[in-house]
Design an enzyme around this catalytic site. Structure first.
Site, PDB file in Angstrom:
ATOM      1  N   HIS A   1      46.328  48.300  51.105  1.00  0.00           N
ATOM      2  CA  HIS A   1      45.823  47.111  50.421  1.00  0.00           C
ATOM      3  C   HIS A   1      44.793  46.415  51.303  1.00  0.00           C
ATOM      4  O   HIS A   1      44.997  46.255  52.500  1.00  0.00           O
ATOM      5  CB  HIS A   1      46.970  46.136  50.123  1.00  0.00           C
ATOM      6  CG  HIS A   1      46.521  44.909  49.402  1.00  0.00           C
ATOM      7  ND1 HIS A   1      46.379  44.874  48.031  1.00  0.00           N
ATOM      8  CD2 HIS A   1      46.154  43.698  49.855  1.00  0.00           C
ATOM      9  CE1 HIS A   1      45.951  43.681  47.683  1.00  0.00           C
ATOM     10  NE2 HIS A   1      45.802  42.942  48.764  1.00  0.00           N
TER      11      HIS A   1
ATOM     12  N   ASP B   1      53.524  36.536  40.044  1.00  0.00           N
ATOM     13  CA  ASP B   1      52.288  36.373  40.820  1.00  0.00           C
ATOM     14  C   ASP B   1      51.100  36.156  39.894  1.00  0.00           C
ATOM     15  O   ASP B   1      50.226  35.347  40.160  1.00  0.00           O
ATOM     16  CB  ASP B   1      52.036  37.589  41.721  1.00  0.00           C
ATOM     17  CG  ASP B   1      50.690  37.453  42.418  1.00  0.00           C
ATOM     18  OD1 ASP B   1      50.525  36.469  43.156  1.00  0.00           O
ATOM     19  OD2 ASP B   1      49.785  38.269  42.186  1.00  0.00           O
TER      20      ASP B   1
ATOM     21  N   ARG C   1      46.845  28.931  40.941  1.00  0.00           N
ATOM     22  CA  ARG C   1      46.246  28.675  42.265  1.00  0.00           C
ATOM     23  C   ARG C   1      44.725  28.674  42.173  1.00  0.00           C
ATOM     24  O   ARG C   1      44.047  27.867  42.816  1.00  0.00           O
ATOM     25  CB  ARG C   1      46.710  29.742  43.262  1.00  0.00           C
ATOM     26  CG  ARG C   1      48.157  29.579  43.667  1.00  0.00           C
ATOM     27  CD  ARG C   1      48.668  30.814  44.381  1.00  0.00           C
ATOM     28  NE  ARG C   1      47.946  31.090  45.605  1.00  0.00           N
ATOM     29  CZ  ARG C   1      47.748  32.316  46.110  1.00  0.00           C
ATOM     30  NH1 ARG C   1      48.243  33.373  45.500  1.00  0.00           N
ATOM     31  NH2 ARG C   1      47.092  32.474  47.227  1.00  0.00           N
TER      32      ARG C   1
ATOM     33  N   SER D   1      51.946  36.610  47.425  1.00  0.00           N
ATOM     34  CA  SER D   1      51.188  37.188  46.317  1.00  0.00           C
ATOM     35  C   SER D   1      50.918  38.674  46.576  1.00  0.00           C
ATOM     36  O   SER D   1      51.185  39.535  45.732  1.00  0.00           O
ATOM     37  CB  SER D   1      49.870  36.407  46.176  1.00  0.00           C
ATOM     38  OG  SER D   1      48.970  37.078  45.346  1.00  0.00           O
TER      39      SER D   1
ATOM     40  N   LYS E   1      53.477  42.318  45.143  1.00  0.00           N
ATOM     41  CA  LYS E   1      52.906  43.431  44.379  1.00  0.00           C
ATOM     42  C   LYS E   1      53.063  44.740  45.143  1.00  0.00           C
ATOM     43  O   LYS E   1      53.382  45.777  44.573  1.00  0.00           O
ATOM     44  CB  LYS E   1      51.421  43.150  44.097  1.00  0.00           C
ATOM     45  CG  LYS E   1      51.226  42.037  43.086  1.00  0.00           C
ATOM     46  CD  LYS E   1      49.768  41.684  42.878  1.00  0.00           C
ATOM     47  CE  LYS E   1      49.176  40.926  44.024  1.00  0.00           C
ATOM     48  NZ  LYS E   1      48.031  40.110  43.763  1.00  0.00           N
TER      49      LYS E   1
HETATM   50  N1  URA Z   1      44.802  38.823  46.982  1.00  0.00           N
HETATM   51  C1  URA Z   1      45.962  38.640  46.286  1.00  0.00           C
HETATM   52  O1  URA Z   1      46.455  39.540  45.601  1.00  0.00           O
HETATM   53  N2  URA Z   1      46.548  37.434  46.372  1.00  0.00           N
HETATM   54  C2  URA Z   1      46.062  36.427  47.111  1.00  0.00           C
HETATM   55  O2  URA Z   1      46.669  35.374  47.142  1.00  0.00           O
HETATM   56  C3  URA Z   1      44.855  36.622  47.825  1.00  0.00           C
HETATM   57  C4  URA Z   1      44.241  37.846  47.754  1.00  0.00           C
END
Ligand code: URA
Length: 439
Positions: free
Chosen positions: A84, A163, A170, A185, A189
């Site tokens: 990621h 999320d 947010r 967040s 995932k």
């Molecule tokens: N990427 C994400 O998936 N969440 C965040 O809060 C910031 C970047």
């Protein structure tokens, strides 16, 4: 004890830690009836921004968000890896790394996202390949991973839905830049996607969400703690985003650059970077020592196995794989303009956020949620940080559908590349590396 959201807001505001039970109830109320109203969630998010969360609260929030929807479990008969990036400019690492890792024997079922603000997204880049589908049904996704060990698909709606809801709030309440919230967040995932080995590319610098090493290290520390608490093997790499990654920014143009690397260009800066990250994932997955993995990853590029795997992935997802042999089939937009150096010297800075914003103006990203992307738009850099230039040397070329877009982007890009009289100090792309195996 009954759950009261206003109590949670008060406690977080005053820096009093919430219990696990309170966090579980709070996350349940994000997606399930009785729903917590947006105004209370927003107030709590703002309280988190000002007062922070403890490590234990961050871990509990991450796990509760992970469990808010479907969690994936893999039984593929081999190591499963994931990667990621926290978001950057010119970041086409996944396009190069996934086929390398898959061709070296590791499974890589990857869920990716679209561009966000000035940062690009892997899904948009892949969709610039004619016919390529990123909306894979769960069965098709699994079959592709079983057959060729890699698939890159759009995140399904049922993965960490808490999320999805919180992120949207947010985004409009100025509460994105809280390190515990970013950790929860991203990691909710990643953990829901089910990989055993997770590589986190934490971008740091002007073009990243984390602007300095201290914040990036704190985010890395929290994300590693969440991975460890969930029994996952995780490495976080802090990488430089004070300059774009590689020489191209856009969609089709970035796929072209990825193909150039996969076609054997292991020694360019981008090639070396992706090979190092791929090797770290292979090492984590038990393929061998660091040195063996570096050699394997490199051979996958120089010997053509990674490019072949990328072509197989394109075919499996309905795309035209002939682009791997003829990358020029990935058309660039018809209008172009090259900016040149006004003086001789050294490239001393390339403001990646400005370059990312200019690429959006050219059409490579979205200004509003529903904008469509011009896949052929973007920027090719002719120089990189630390290069020597003479007056009049080309610095970059812009591509767009309309001349007016070039005019607008040019104004922005004039400020983005600085030429200094003295050679700047060398700055490595990989700034630091942390792992759950440390300690
Ligand atoms: N990427 C994400 O998936 N969440 C965040 O809060 C910031 C970047």
């Amino acid at each position: 004890m009954a759950f009261h959201m206003n109590e949670c807001i008060r406690k977080t505001k005053q820096g009093i830690p919430l219990t696990n039970a309170e966090i579980t109830e709070l996350v349940r109320g994000i997606t399930k009836e009785p729903l917590i109203p947006d105004y209370q969630l927003s107030a709590w998010l703002m309280a988190v921004c000002f007062s922070g969360l403890t490590d234990a609260e961050t871990a509990a929030l991450t796990m509760a968000m992970r469990d808010s929807g479907q969690t994936m479990h893999w039984d593929l008969g081999g190591p499963v890896a994931d990667k990621h990036s926290t978001g950057g400019v010119g970041d086409k690492t996944t396009l190069i790394l996934a086929p390398i890792v898959a061709s070296c024997g590791v499974f890589m079922p990857k869920m990716s996202g679209r561009g966000l603000g000035h940062t690009g997204g892997t899904i948009d880049k892949l969709e610039s390949i004619p016919g390529f589908s990123t909306a894979l049904a769960p069965d098709a996704f699994l079959k592709q991973v079983q057959d060729i060990r890699c698939a890159v698909a759009m995140q399904t709606g049922d993965l960490a839905p808490a999320d999805k809801k919180l992120y949207a709030l947010r985004d409009v309440t100025e509460t994105v830049d809280s390190i515990p919230l970013i950790c929860a967040s991203i990691m909710s995932k990643k953990l829901a996607t089910g990989a055993d080995h997770i590589l986190l590319d934490v971008k740091v610098g002007s073009g990243a969400f984390m602007k300095n090493d201290e914040d990036a290290s704190e985010l890395a520390r929290l994300m590693l703690a969440a991975a460890k608490a969930d029994g996952r093997d995780c490495t976080a790499v802090l990488t430089d985003m004070d300059r774009p990654l590689g020489m191209c920014i856009g969609n089709a143009i970035e796929v072209r650059e990825a193909i150039e690397v996969l076609a054997g260009d292991a020694d360019c800066e981008l090639g070396q970077f992706c090979i190092s990250l791929a090797a770290e994932l292979l090492r984590m997955a038990g393929i061998g020592t660091k040195e063996i993995c570096l050699n394997k990853a490199r051979e996958a590029v120089t010997g053509g196995a990674a490019l072949e795997r990328f072509a197989q992935m394109i075919v499996a997802q309905g795309g035209d794989a002939s682009v791997t042999e003829q990358p020029e089939k990935l058309a660039l937009s018809p209008c172009s303009r090259t900016l040149t150096a006004a003086s001789a010297g050294w490239i001393s800075s390339m403001q990646s956020e400005t370059i990312g914003r200019a690429s959006v103006l050219l059409g490579a990203g979205r200004m509003t949620k529903n904008d469509s992307i011009d896949f052929g738009a973007g920027i090719r850099l002719h120089v990189k940080y630390g290069d020597a230039v003479s007056k009049g040397d080309p610095l970059l070329t812009m591509y767009a559908a309309k001349e007016s877009q070039l005019d607008e982007a040019e104004q922005m890009l004039k400020q983005a590349v600085a030429v200094a009289e003295n050679k700047p100090e060398t700055r490595p792309l990989i700034r630091n590396m942390y792992s759950t195996a440390d300690e």
